[in-house]
Each structure stands twice: as structure tokens, then as C-alpha cells.
Design a protein around this motif. Structure first.
Motif, PDB file in Angstrom:
ATOM      1  N   ASN A 144       0.829  -1.216   0.000  1.00 23.16           N
ATOM      2  CA  ASN A 144       0.000   0.000   0.000  1.00 23.16           C
ATOM      3  C   ASN A 144       0.856   1.256   0.000  1.00 23.16           C
ATOM      4  N   HIS A 145       1.941   1.230   0.770  1.00 28.80           N
ATOM      5  CA  HIS A 145       2.807   2.402   0.877  1.00 28.80           C
ATOM      6  C   HIS A 145       3.446   2.745  -0.456  1.00 28.80           C
ATOM      7  N   TYR A 146       3.991   1.754  -1.133  1.00 27.99           N
ATOM      8  CA  TYR A 146       4.675   2.019  -2.397  1.00 27.99           C
ATOM      9  C   TYR A 146       3.700   2.321  -3.530  1.00 27.99           C
ATOM     10  N   CYS A 147       2.541   1.714  -3.483  1.00 24.94           N
ATOM     11  CA  CYS A 147       1.524   2.052  -4.483  1.00 24.94           C
ATOM     12  C   CYS A 147       1.071   3.496  -4.319  1.00 24.94           C
ATOM     13  N   ARG A 148       1.014   3.951  -3.085  1.00 27.05           N
ATOM     14  CA  ARG A 148       0.599   5.321  -2.799  1.00 27.05           C
ATOM     15  C   ARG A 148       1.686   6.315  -3.242  1.00 27.05           C
TER      16      ARG A 148
END
Length: 221
Positions: A162-166
């Protein structure tokens, strides 16, 4: 610190710190309490020191153990401070120092950015001290999943996804498909691959995914 007849032992060096993130603690969090659904909580009620932010996040986490609550708090902190954590993804301390921001609109960013990243990183990576009640150490009966990548300890692999997609505006479903091919041990390669497909159509991504699967399969033969 007491909770009923229970005595929570706090190491001297941590006596003023939040159990969740390591920041100065000015509040207390009791678990379980009337706002939590106690289902399979095997440990006795505990009252832990916490900062205002973490205590507010912890109260909202409907979990069955204080360790699961800690994971939920860390997940929320990662999401809330993803811009600060992204500084460590996009910059190094040296590259920030050598940037040409002096005197411009981003001069303040250059001065404070790395500090902001370090604070966020420290809070997310902080591990609360062992919980000892009446001389007996409590242990989490459920092994918690963690994923460490690029200096950050994520509560779970999904938190890192989720962090890297964000940060990079990646399509999560596509990223997961790529990661299933690369496996979690090649997380960085999965990120790089997905960043190369940002402007691709769904059909083009499907073709690249098929090609990637063939390439990775050939590597292991």
C-alpha cells in the motif's frame, strides 16, 4: 504502572516513552476496555504509556490482543505519514544536502526533510519493550507478520504494498500480480517493473506480465 492488581514493569530508559512509537508519552492506553470487543484476549488487562496520537489510534483498533493493536497503530502511522516516509524512498541525506534548493521555495524542505523522515521512520520501526506483569513476561500467542524493506519495518507485506503504491501511484492489483512472480524477496524489482508500466494500457500490462512470468521462470531453470 498499575492496572488493577497488575504491575506493568517499564524499563528505566523507556519510562517516559510511548509503547507504540517511542515518542514522549503523556497519556495511557488500557486494553481491553469498554470500547473493545474482547473475544480471544488471553492476556490480562494492561495499561500502557502512550503518546496522544497513538492512544487515539489504539482506541479505534478492535483487536484481540495488545500486539495486534500495535500493528494496527503502525499501519495507521505509515498511512498518515507516507509523505514523510517517502522522503527516504526518493532521497538520501547526501542528495538532499547537495540539492539546489537554497533560497528557493523548497529551502525549508531541504533543511527539515531528512529530520521529518527520521522521525517517521523511528516511530514506525520502534518496538515496544517486553510486557512483564507481576514478574511474568507476556507473549503474543499469534506470530505477527512483519516485512522489512529499505530501512522500514512494516507490520505486514500488505502495508508495504500500500505504501509504495501510494508513493508511486501504482495499480495495486497489477503490483500484486507482479510481486507474485518476483516474490517478496525481490520487492524492489517489482516496484521498478511497475513504475515502468505507469503509462501502459491494461492490454499492454497483461502482455508484459506474461513476458515477465516467462523470464522469471527461465531464470530458475
Amino acid at each position: 504502572m498499575e492496572t488493577g492488581l497488575n504491575q506493568i514493569e517499564i524499563p528505566f530508559d523507556f519510562r517516559h516513552l510511548c509503547w507504540f512509537c517511542g515518542e514522549p508519552a503523556g497519556h495511557a492506553f488500557t486494553f481491553p476496555n469498554s470500547r473493545h470487543t474482547r473475544v480471544t484476549c488471553a492476556h490480562p488487562p494492561l495499561t500502557l504509556p502512550g503518546c496522544d496520537e497513538c492512544c487515539k489510534l489504539a482506541v479505534k483498533a478492535n483487536k484481540s490482543s495488545v500486539w495486534a493493536v500495535a500493528e494496527a497503530v503502525k499501519s495507521k502511522l505509515i498511512r498518515r505519514y507516507h509523505e514523510d516516509l517517502a522522503i527516504g524512498v526518493n532521497w538520501t541525506e547526501e542528495s538532499l544536502a547537495q540539492s539546489q534548493f537554497e533560497g528557493g521555495n523548497f529551502a525549508g524542505f531541504q533543511k527539515s526533510a531528512w529530520f521529518m523522515y527520521q522521525v517517521a521512520q523511528g516511530r514506525v520501526n520502534f518496538q515496544g519493550w517486553p510486557l512483564v506483569v507481576n514478574g511474568v513476561e507476556l507473549f503474543d500467542e499469534v506470530e505477527q507478520e512483519t516485512f522489512v524493506f529499505d530501512g522500514i519495518s512494516y507490520p505486514s507485506l500488505n502495508d508495504a504494498i500500500n505504501h509504495y503504491c501510494r508513493i508511486f501511484h501504482l495499480d495495486k492489483h497489477f503490483f500484486i500480480s507482479v510481486l507474485e512472480i518476483y516474490t517478496r524477496n525481490r520487492f524492489a524489482e517489482a516496484v521498478r517493473f511497475c513504475r515502468l508500466t505507469l503509462g501502459d494500457t491494461a492490454k499492454e500490462r497483461a502482455a508484459m506480465l506474461k513476458s515477465l512470468a516467462s523470464a522469471v521462470e527461465a531464470e530458475v531453470k
